[in-house]
Design a protein around this motif. Sequence first.
Motif, PDB file in Angstrom:
ATOM      1  N   THR A   2       0.852  -1.179   0.000  1.00  9.26           N
ATOM      2  CA  THR A   2       0.000   0.000   0.000  1.00  9.26           C
ATOM      3  C   THR A   2       0.888   1.230   0.000  1.00  9.26           C
ATOM      4  N   VAL A   3       0.509   2.244  -0.783  1.00  9.73           N
ATOM      5  CA  VAL A   3       1.224   3.518  -0.790  1.00  9.73           C
ATOM      6  C   VAL A   3       0.306   4.566  -0.179  1.00  9.73           C
ATOM      7  N   LEU A   4       0.813   5.245   0.831  1.00  8.99           N
ATOM      8  CA  LEU A   4       0.081   6.303   1.506  1.00  8.99           C
ATOM      9  C   LEU A   4       0.755   7.627   1.177  1.00  8.99           C
ATOM     10  N   ALA A   5       0.033   8.537   0.560  1.00 12.16           N
ATOM     11  CA  ALA A   5       0.549   9.884   0.296  1.00 12.16           C
ATOM     12  C   ALA A   5       0.189  10.758   1.492  1.00 12.16           C
ATOM     13  N   TRP A   6       1.204  11.220   2.209  1.00 18.04           N
ATOM     14  CA  TRP A   6       1.007  12.004   3.420  1.00 18.04           C
ATOM     15  C   TRP A   6       1.068  13.472   3.038  1.00 18.04           C
ATOM     16  N   ASP A   7      -0.046  14.157   3.147  1.00 12.88           N
ATOM     17  CA  ASP A   7      -0.101  15.549   2.719  1.00 12.88           C
ATOM     18  C   ASP A   7       0.103  16.494   3.910  1.00 12.88           C
ATOM     19  N   ALA A   8      -0.041  17.778   3.650  1.00 10.37           N
ATOM     20  CA  ALA A   8       0.210  18.804   4.660  1.00 10.37           C
ATOM     21  C   ALA A   8      -0.973  19.019   5.593  1.00 10.37           C
ATOM     22  N   ASP A   9      -1.994  18.186   5.506  1.00 10.18           N
ATOM     23  CA  ASP A   9      -3.131  18.335   6.406  1.00 10.18           C
ATOM     24  C   ASP A   9      -2.823  17.840   7.813  1.00 10.18           C
ATOM     25  N   LEU A  10      -1.876  16.922   7.932  1.00  5.32           N
ATOM     26  CA  LEU A  10      -1.426  16.434   9.236  1.00  5.32           C
ATOM     27  C   LEU A  10       0.089  16.601   9.264  1.00  5.32           C
ATOM     28  N   ARG A  11       0.556  17.611   9.985  1.00 11.56           N
ATOM     29  CA  ARG A  11       1.986  17.964   9.993  1.00 11.56           C
ATOM     30  C   ARG A  11       2.575  17.762  11.376  1.00 11.56           C
ATOM     31  N   TYR A  12       3.806  17.254  11.385  1.00 10.61           N
ATOM     32  CA  TYR A  12       4.504  17.150  12.658  1.00 10.61           C
ATOM     33  C   TYR A  12       5.347  18.406  12.851  1.00 10.61           C
ATOM     34  N   THR A  13       5.170  19.034  14.016  1.00  9.22           N
ATOM     35  CA  THR A  13       5.931  20.244  14.349  1.00  9.22           C
ATOM     36  C   THR A  13       6.666  20.005  15.663  1.00  9.22           C
ATOM     37  N   ASN A  15       5.830  21.010  18.372  1.00  9.29           N
ATOM     38  CA  ASN A  15       4.817  20.835  19.411  1.00  9.29           C
ATOM     39  C   ASN A  15       3.971  19.584  19.213  1.00  9.29           C
ATOM     40  N   GLY A  16       4.367  18.713  18.305  1.00  5.82           N
ATOM     41  CA  GLY A  16       3.594  17.510  18.007  1.00  5.82           C
ATOM     42  C   GLY A  16       2.840  17.684  16.704  1.00  5.82           C
ATOM     43  N   PHE A  17       1.839  16.853  16.495  1.00  7.05           N
ATOM     44  CA  PHE A  17       1.074  16.939  15.251  1.00  7.05           C
ATOM     45  C   PHE A  17       0.142  18.145  15.270  1.00  7.05           C
ATOM     46  N   ASP A  18      -0.012  18.747  14.100  1.00  4.15           N
ATOM     47  CA  ASP A  18      -0.905  19.880  13.926  1.00  4.15           C
ATOM     48  C   ASP A  18      -1.814  19.591  12.734  1.00  4.15           C
ATOM     49  N   TYR A  19      -3.009  20.140  12.750  1.00  9.45           N
ATOM     50  CA  TYR A  19      -4.072  19.741  11.838  1.00  9.45           C
ATOM     51  C   TYR A  19      -4.524  20.903  10.963  1.00  9.45           C
ATOM     52  N   PHE A  20      -4.690  20.618   9.663  1.00  8.29           N
ATOM     53  CA  PHE A  20      -5.060  21.654   8.709  1.00  8.29           C
ATOM     54  C   PHE A  20      -6.082  21.125   7.709  1.00  8.29           C
ATOM     55  N   LYS A  21      -6.804  22.061   7.119  1.00 11.06           N
ATOM     56  CA  LYS A  21      -7.735  21.739   6.041  1.00 11.06           C
ATOM     57  C   LYS A  21      -7.492  22.751   4.931  1.00 11.06           C
ATOM     58  N   PHE A  22      -7.423  22.263   3.696  1.00 21.12           N
ATOM     59  CA  PHE A  22      -7.200  23.145   2.556  1.00 21.12           C
ATOM     60  C   PHE A  22      -8.545  23.687   2.093  1.00 21.12           C
ATOM     61  N   ARG A  23      -8.653  24.999   2.089  1.00 19.72           N
ATOM     62  CA  ARG A  23      -9.896  25.627   1.651  1.00 19.72           C
ATOM     63  C   ARG A  23      -9.534  26.838   0.793  1.00 19.72           C
ATOM     64  N   GLY A  24     -10.142  26.898  -0.388  1.00 21.61           N
ATOM     65  CA  GLY A  24      -9.839  28.000  -1.302  1.00 21.61           C
ATOM     66  C   GLY A  24      -8.455  27.835  -1.882  1.00 21.61           C
ATOM     67  N   ASN A  25      -7.542  28.689  -1.477  1.00 18.85           N
ATOM     68  CA  ASN A  25      -6.169  28.591  -1.981  1.00 18.85           C
ATOM     69  C   ASN A  25      -5.145  28.560  -0.854  1.00 18.85           C
ATOM     70  N   LYS A  26      -5.585  28.171   0.363  1.00 18.21           N
ATOM     71  CA  LYS A  26      -4.630  28.117   1.472  1.00 18.21           C
ATOM     72  C   LYS A  26      -5.036  27.077   2.513  1.00 18.21           C
ATOM     73  N   TYR A  73       6.104  19.805   4.969  1.00 18.42           N
ATOM     74  CA  TYR A  73       6.374  18.364   4.880  1.00 18.42           C
ATOM     75  C   TYR A  73       7.618  17.925   5.653  1.00 18.42           C
ATOM     76  N   GLU A  74       8.566  18.815   5.827  1.00 20.22           N
ATOM     77  CA  GLU A  74       9.861  18.433   6.391  1.00 20.22           C
ATOM     78  C   GLU A  74       9.757  17.888   7.814  1.00 20.22           C
ATOM     79  N   GLY A  75       8.946  18.502   8.656  1.00 23.45           N
ATOM     80  CA  GLY A  75       8.813  18.024  10.039  1.00 23.45           C
ATOM     81  C   GLY A  75       8.267  16.605  10.108  1.00 23.45           C
ATOM     82  N   THR A  76       7.276  16.329   9.288  1.00 23.13           N
ATOM     83  CA  THR A  76       6.693  14.980   9.256  1.00 23.13           C
ATOM     84  C   THR A  76       7.712  13.975   8.744  1.00 23.13           C
TER      85      THR A  76
END
Length: 88
Positions: A2-13, A15-26, A73-76
């Motif tokens: 299985t190949v999992l593409a890990w996007d920027a919606d779940l990023r490791y920083t 401070n731990g994991f941080d959560y994002f949603k892409f809306r519009g252009n950001k 992507y770098e932190g993750t």
Amino acid sequence: MTVLAWDADLRYTSNGFDYFKFRGNKWNHVNQEQRQHYLKNAYRVLMTRARQGLIIYIPEGDEEDPSRLTEYYEGTYQYLKHVGIKEI
């Protein structure tokens, strides 16, 4: 496999994991705990679907595209290497 593409919606920083949603252009920060839990669980489910093995693909990022900056992507990438996932 299985190949999992890990996007920027779940990023490791730092401070731990941080959560994002892409809306519009950001990317927008996800503040609701329930939505954060849902996003984390979605990745957990995807990582358990492999039968013979799992390949996690993390994009390198692109400094010319503000929606795909390398810093997203770098932190993750570094975190997954640190916990023992081998680079191929």
